[in-house]
Scaffold this motif. Structure first.
Motif, PDB file in Angstrom:
ATOM      1  N   ASP A   9       4.661 -49.548 -21.567  1.00 25.15           N
ATOM      2  CA  ASP A   9       4.970 -50.969 -21.440  1.00 25.15           C
ATOM      3  C   ASP A   9       5.329 -51.383 -20.014  1.00 25.15           C
ATOM      4  N   THR A  10       5.206 -50.459 -19.068  1.00 25.51           N
ATOM      5  CA  THR A  10       5.591 -50.760 -17.687  1.00 25.51           C
ATOM      6  C   THR A  10       4.377 -50.781 -16.774  1.00 25.51           C
ATOM      7  N   THR A  11       4.289 -51.838 -15.988  1.00 23.97           N
ATOM      8  CA  THR A  11       3.233 -51.954 -14.985  1.00 23.97           C
ATOM      9  C   THR A  11       3.870 -51.807 -13.608  1.00 23.97           C
ATOM     10  N   PHE A  12       3.254 -51.005 -12.761  1.00 27.70           N
ATOM     11  CA  PHE A  12       3.714 -50.776 -11.396  1.00 27.70           C
ATOM     12  C   PHE A  12       2.713 -51.416 -10.442  1.00 27.70           C
ATOM     13  N   VAL A  13       3.221 -52.121  -9.437  1.00 26.98           N
ATOM     14  CA  VAL A  13       2.375 -52.787  -8.448  1.00 26.98           C
ATOM     15  C   VAL A  13       2.844 -52.368  -7.065  1.00 26.98           C
ATOM     16  N   ALA A  14       1.912 -51.890  -6.237  1.00 28.47           N
ATOM     17  CA  ALA A  14       2.215 -51.509  -4.847  1.00 28.47           C
ATOM     18  C   ALA A  14       1.499 -52.479  -3.921  1.00 28.47           C
ATOM     19  N   TRP A  15       2.092 -52.721  -2.753  1.00 24.71           N
ATOM     20  CA  TRP A  15       1.471 -53.636  -1.791  1.00 24.71           C
ATOM     21  C   TRP A  15       1.942 -53.321  -0.386  1.00 24.71           C
ATOM     22  N   LEU A  16       1.222 -53.890   0.573  1.00 23.63           N
ATOM     23  CA  LEU A  16       1.567 -53.787   1.987  1.00 23.63           C
ATOM     24  C   LEU A  16       2.322 -55.041   2.361  1.00 23.63           C
ATOM     25  N   ASP A  17       3.576 -54.875   2.747  1.00 24.33           N
ATOM     26  CA  ASP A  17       4.416 -55.997   3.131  1.00 24.33           C
ATOM     27  C   ASP A  17       4.395 -56.113   4.655  1.00 24.33           C
ATOM     28  N   SER A  18       4.879 -57.187   5.169  1.00 21.70           N
ATOM     29  CA  SER A  18       4.835 -57.489   6.596  1.00 21.70           C
ATOM     30  C   SER A  18       5.551 -56.427   7.409  1.00 21.70           C
ATOM     31  N   VAL A  19       4.989 -55.918   8.428  1.00 25.80           N
ATOM     32  CA  VAL A  19       3.577 -55.851   8.748  1.00 25.80           C
ATOM     33  C   VAL A  19       2.979 -54.569   8.207  1.00 25.80           C
ATOM     34  N   ALA A  20       3.772 -53.515   8.100  1.00 30.70           N
ATOM     35  CA  ALA A  20       3.198 -52.221   7.721  1.00 30.70           C
ATOM     36  C   ALA A  20       4.071 -51.454   6.729  1.00 30.70           C
ATOM     37  N   VAL A  21       4.842 -52.156   5.931  1.00 27.48           N
ATOM     38  CA  VAL A  21       5.758 -51.508   4.987  1.00 27.48           C
ATOM     39  C   VAL A  21       5.122 -51.472   3.596  1.00 27.48           C
ATOM     40  N   THR A  22       5.044 -50.282   3.009  1.00 25.09           N
ATOM     41  CA  THR A  22       4.509 -50.130   1.657  1.00 25.09           C
ATOM     42  C   THR A  22       5.656 -50.237   0.664  1.00 25.09           C
ATOM     43  N   ARG A  23       5.485 -51.143  -0.287  1.00 27.53           N
ATOM     44  CA  ARG A  23       6.512 -51.383  -1.305  1.00 27.53           C
ATOM     45  C   ARG A  23       5.888 -51.234  -2.695  1.00 27.53           C
ATOM     46  N   ILE A  24       6.768 -51.019  -3.686  1.00 31.56           N
ATOM     47  CA  ILE A  24       6.340 -50.923  -5.078  1.00 31.56           C
ATOM     48  C   ILE A  24       7.401 -51.562  -5.961  1.00 31.56           C
ATOM     49  N   GLN A  25       6.945 -52.162  -7.064  1.00 29.26           N
ATOM     50  CA  GLN A  25       7.848 -52.789  -8.019  1.00 29.26           C
ATOM     51  C   GLN A  25       7.298 -52.555  -9.417  1.00 29.26           C
ATOM     52  N   SER A  26       8.198 -52.505 -10.384  1.00 31.86           N
ATOM     53  CA  SER A  26       7.784 -52.357 -11.780  1.00 31.86           C
ATOM     54  C   SER A  26       7.977 -53.681 -12.510  1.00 31.86           C
ATOM     55  N   PHE A  27       7.279 -53.788 -13.635  1.00 28.96           N
ATOM     56  CA  PHE A  27       7.410 -54.959 -14.502  1.00 28.96           C
ATOM     57  C   PHE A  27       7.380 -54.472 -15.937  1.00 28.96           C
ATOM     58  N   ASP A  28       8.443 -54.720 -16.682  1.00 31.23           N
ATOM     59  CA  ASP A  28       8.532 -54.340 -18.090  1.00 31.23           C
ATOM     60  C   ASP A  28       7.895 -55.454 -18.920  1.00 31.23           C
TER      61      ASP A  28
END
Length: 170
Positions: A9-28
């Motif tokens: 039931d959990t979706t994980f999303v990763a992205w490139l944030d300004s300017v070169a930081v890789t982040r990830i977040q979950s969504f239940d």
């Protein structure tokens, strides 16, 4: 490349944030609640977007960071949990634009633009308990200027054994 993975039931999303930081977040998806935004690491510049996948045990695998430098790789410390990550390691020289999948045997497969001019599309893999293989050339546009921009999308068939690659080059 793939930046979204769903486990249960959990979706994980990763992205490139300004300017070169890789982040990830979950969504239940059951509760509609978003998890904490976690910084995975930092890359070279705005070309270092992540590629995200998960193995059969639910561990998340992410590569990120390069623009003509080594790929950075990390594995989550716990299955289906983006809050903690193992130590960062690097592989492949002069890489950019990664796309990564995990097969039924938990082997990671990655395609990326690599090498110095002339640039080529490269492939490498990492078996479950192994290390990253030496990259091999999949495509070489062999243009006079030596500059080529490869865009690629790697995916795996429903049985978890067949790799499918779509790409373009400029």
């Amino acid at each position: 490349s793939n930046k979204i993975v769903t486990l249960g039931d959990t979706t994980f999303v990763a992205w490139l944030d300004s300017v070169a930081v890789t982040r990830i977040q979950s969504f239940d998806r059951r509760t509609g609640q978003a998890g904490e935004v976690i910084t995975v690491g930092e890359g070279d510049d705005n070309h270092g977007g992540p590629a995200l996948t998960a193995d059969s045990e639910g561990y998340l695998h992410i590569v990120y960071g390069p623009h003509h430098s080594p790929l950075k790789y990390r594995k989550s410390l716990r299955p289906a949990d983006h809050a903690g990550w193992g130590e960062e390691s690097t592989f492949a020289k002069a890489a950019t634009y990664p796309s990564m999948v995990c097969d039924a045997k938990d082997t990671l497969h990655i395609v990326f633009r690599g090498r110095r001019t002339p640039l080529k599309m490269m492939y490498s893999r990492k078996e479950k308990a192994g290390t990253w293989s030496e990259p091999i050339v999949l495509a070489d546009a062999d243009v006079p200027s030596g500059y080529t921009q490869f865009g690629n999308a790697l995916t795996i068939g429903p049985e978890g054994r067949t790799l499918h690659l779509a790409y373009h080059y400029y």
